[in-house]
Design a protein around this motif. Structure first.
Motif, PDB file in Angstrom:
ATOM      1  N   GLY A   7       0.831  -1.200   0.000  1.00  0.00           N
ATOM      2  CA  GLY A   7       0.000   0.000   0.000  1.00  0.00           C
ATOM      3  C   GLY A   7       0.863   1.246   0.000  1.00  0.00           C
ATOM      4  O   GLY A   7       0.635   2.182  -0.781  1.00  0.00           O
ATOM      5  N   GLY A   8       1.873   1.237   0.844  1.00  0.00           N
ATOM      6  CA  GLY A   8       2.807   2.371   0.897  1.00  0.00           C
ATOM      7  C   GLY A   8       3.560   2.534  -0.410  1.00  0.00           C
ATOM      8  O   GLY A   8       3.743   3.651  -0.911  1.00  0.00           O
ATOM      9  N   GLN A  11       1.346   4.137  -3.117  1.00  0.00           N
ATOM     10  CA  GLN A  11       0.728   5.439  -2.842  1.00  0.00           C
ATOM     11  C   GLN A  11       1.407   6.557  -3.643  1.00  0.00           C
ATOM     12  O   GLN A  11       2.526   6.404  -4.096  1.00  0.00           O
ATOM     13  N   GLY A  12       0.717   7.675  -3.723  1.00  0.00           N
ATOM     14  CA  GLY A  12       1.338   8.900  -4.254  1.00  0.00           C
ATOM     15  C   GLY A  12       1.655   8.813  -5.730  1.00  0.00           C
ATOM     16  O   GLY A  12       1.194   7.933  -6.429  1.00  0.00           O
ATOM     17  N   CYS A  15       6.318   5.458  -7.240  1.00  0.00           N
ATOM     18  CA  CYS A  15       5.925   4.099  -6.905  1.00  0.00           C
ATOM     19  C   CYS A  15       7.218   3.378  -6.565  1.00  0.00           C
ATOM     20  O   CYS A  15       8.167   3.411  -7.339  1.00  0.00           O
ATOM     21  N   TYR A  43      -7.448  -1.670   2.241  1.00  0.00           N
ATOM     22  CA  TYR A  43      -7.611  -0.439   1.448  1.00  0.00           C
ATOM     23  C   TYR A  43      -8.915  -0.387   0.659  1.00  0.00           C
ATOM     24  O   TYR A  43      -9.203   0.614  -0.007  1.00  0.00           O
ATOM     25  N   ASP A  50      -4.662  -1.926  -8.887  1.00  0.00           N
ATOM     26  CA  ASP A  50      -3.696  -0.880  -8.539  1.00  0.00           C
ATOM     27  C   ASP A  50      -2.360  -1.079  -9.255  1.00  0.00           C
ATOM     28  O   ASP A  50      -1.743  -0.113  -9.708  1.00  0.00           O
ATOM     29  N   LYS A  54      -0.731   1.666 -11.784  1.00  0.00           N
ATOM     30  CA  LYS A  54       0.505   2.364 -11.399  1.00  0.00           C
ATOM     31  C   LYS A  54       1.713   1.980 -12.245  1.00  0.00           C
ATOM     32  O   LYS A  54       2.680   2.729 -12.320  1.00  0.00           O
TER      33      LYS A  54
END
Length: 304
Positions: A7-8, A11-12, A15, A43, A50, A54
């Motif tokens: 998840g971390g 994020q943002g 990547c 999440y 995801d 990403k």
């Protein structure tokens, strides 16, 4: 914990690709499925979705591919090989010539669930001729298992030999019926008898008599019966060297065989071609894509 780390990493804007590689390539498939479940409940999002969003290019194909259970991955590869313009015949050959009855059964189920489509019908509409007939036979997943009959082996070898001489439609059908339906153990005897009758190896005979995808499929079936890891080592080598690193093939074989016989494939590769698989991937791929492939391939210290 893995789900949280992923998840971390996802994020943002950026990547953390290294983190993705470190986690996903170092877990087995069953663990990755549990991580995906934990990710979903943590999440409320789909990990595959995801990753697709990403990541990009071949790196994405590797990371997403790792997330499928084996039957779903086979189904995914077959679906993509057939949809869109043209059909990627080599993908159909690699998968259907090498899978066991059980694997074929699960793959058909997964295909139906994932794509609301029937694998047999799709193969039927996307291929043709004796190539199609042979694929249709393989996808039944009804090969005999463990059964041998030495007396019948000589008879079957005779039929194969005639089929290589006469090449009529009827002979082609008999040829593929024997190769698709007899047990591996029985076919070892048949190939031995074929050599005795004709003084020729069955692969050489098929290569001389037939051509196109039908010939490629028949040879793939024979090679898989003889030595599956050697077949995949050969496929990897030709994907890397003859097709200027055919990414799809390399990715598919590494992921699909990673928990079956990849160690043996690596050993065969090195013995047969002199260079390690690790070395050849390092030479042709780059960036995080290279890192991910090498992590799946898990090179030994002497491979560097």
């Amino acid at each position: 914990m893995d789900a949280q780390m992923l998840g971390g990493a996802l994020q943002g804007f950026g990547c953390d690709k290294d983190m993705l590689i470190n986690i996903l390539t170092q877990r087995c498939n069953a663990q990755r499925l549990m991580i995906a479940e934990a990710y979903q409940s943590m999440y409320g999002r789909d990990l595959i979705g995801d990753l697709k969003e990403k990541l990009s290019d071949h790196f994405k194909d590797v990371m997403v591919g790792l997330m499928y259970p084996p039957p779903s991955y086979d189904a995914h590869e077959l679906w993509h090989a057939m949809k869109g313009a043209g059909t990627e015949e080599n993908c159909l050959i690699d998968i259907l010539a090498s899978r066991t009855n059980g694997e074929i059964f699960q793959m058909r189920e997964a295909y139906c669930l994932q794509y609301s489509s029937n694998l047999q019908e799709d193969i039927y509409s996307e291929t043709s001729g004796h190539f199609r007939d042979t694929l249709m036979n393989l996808v039944q997943g009804t090969r005999e298992e463990g059964y041998t009959d030495p007396a019948l082996a000589a008879q079957d070898a005779m039929v194969l030999w005639e089929a290589c001489q006469q090449k009529t439609g009827e002979h082609k059908t008999m040829l593929q019926m024997i190769l698709c339906n007899k047990s591996y153990q029985q076919l070892w005897l048949v190939f031995q008898e074929f050599q005795n009758i004709s003084g020729q190896d069955i692969v050489d005979a098929i290569n001389e008599c037939y051509d196109g995808y039908f010939q490629e499929l028949l040879v793939a079936i024979v090679l898989c019966i003889r030595d599956k890891p050697a077949y995949f080592a050969y496929r990897l080598y030709s994907a890397i060297h003859d097709f200027g690193f055919h990414n799809k093939t390399v990715i598919r074989i590494l992921i699909a065989r990673s928990e079956i016989d990849l160690m043996t494939i690596r050993k065969q590769y090195k013995e047969r071609y002199g260079k390690s698989l690790f070395h050849d991937i390092k030479n042709f791929a780059s960036g995080h894509y290279e890192k991910a492939l090498l992590a799946i391939c898990a090179g030994d210290a002497e491979d560097y």
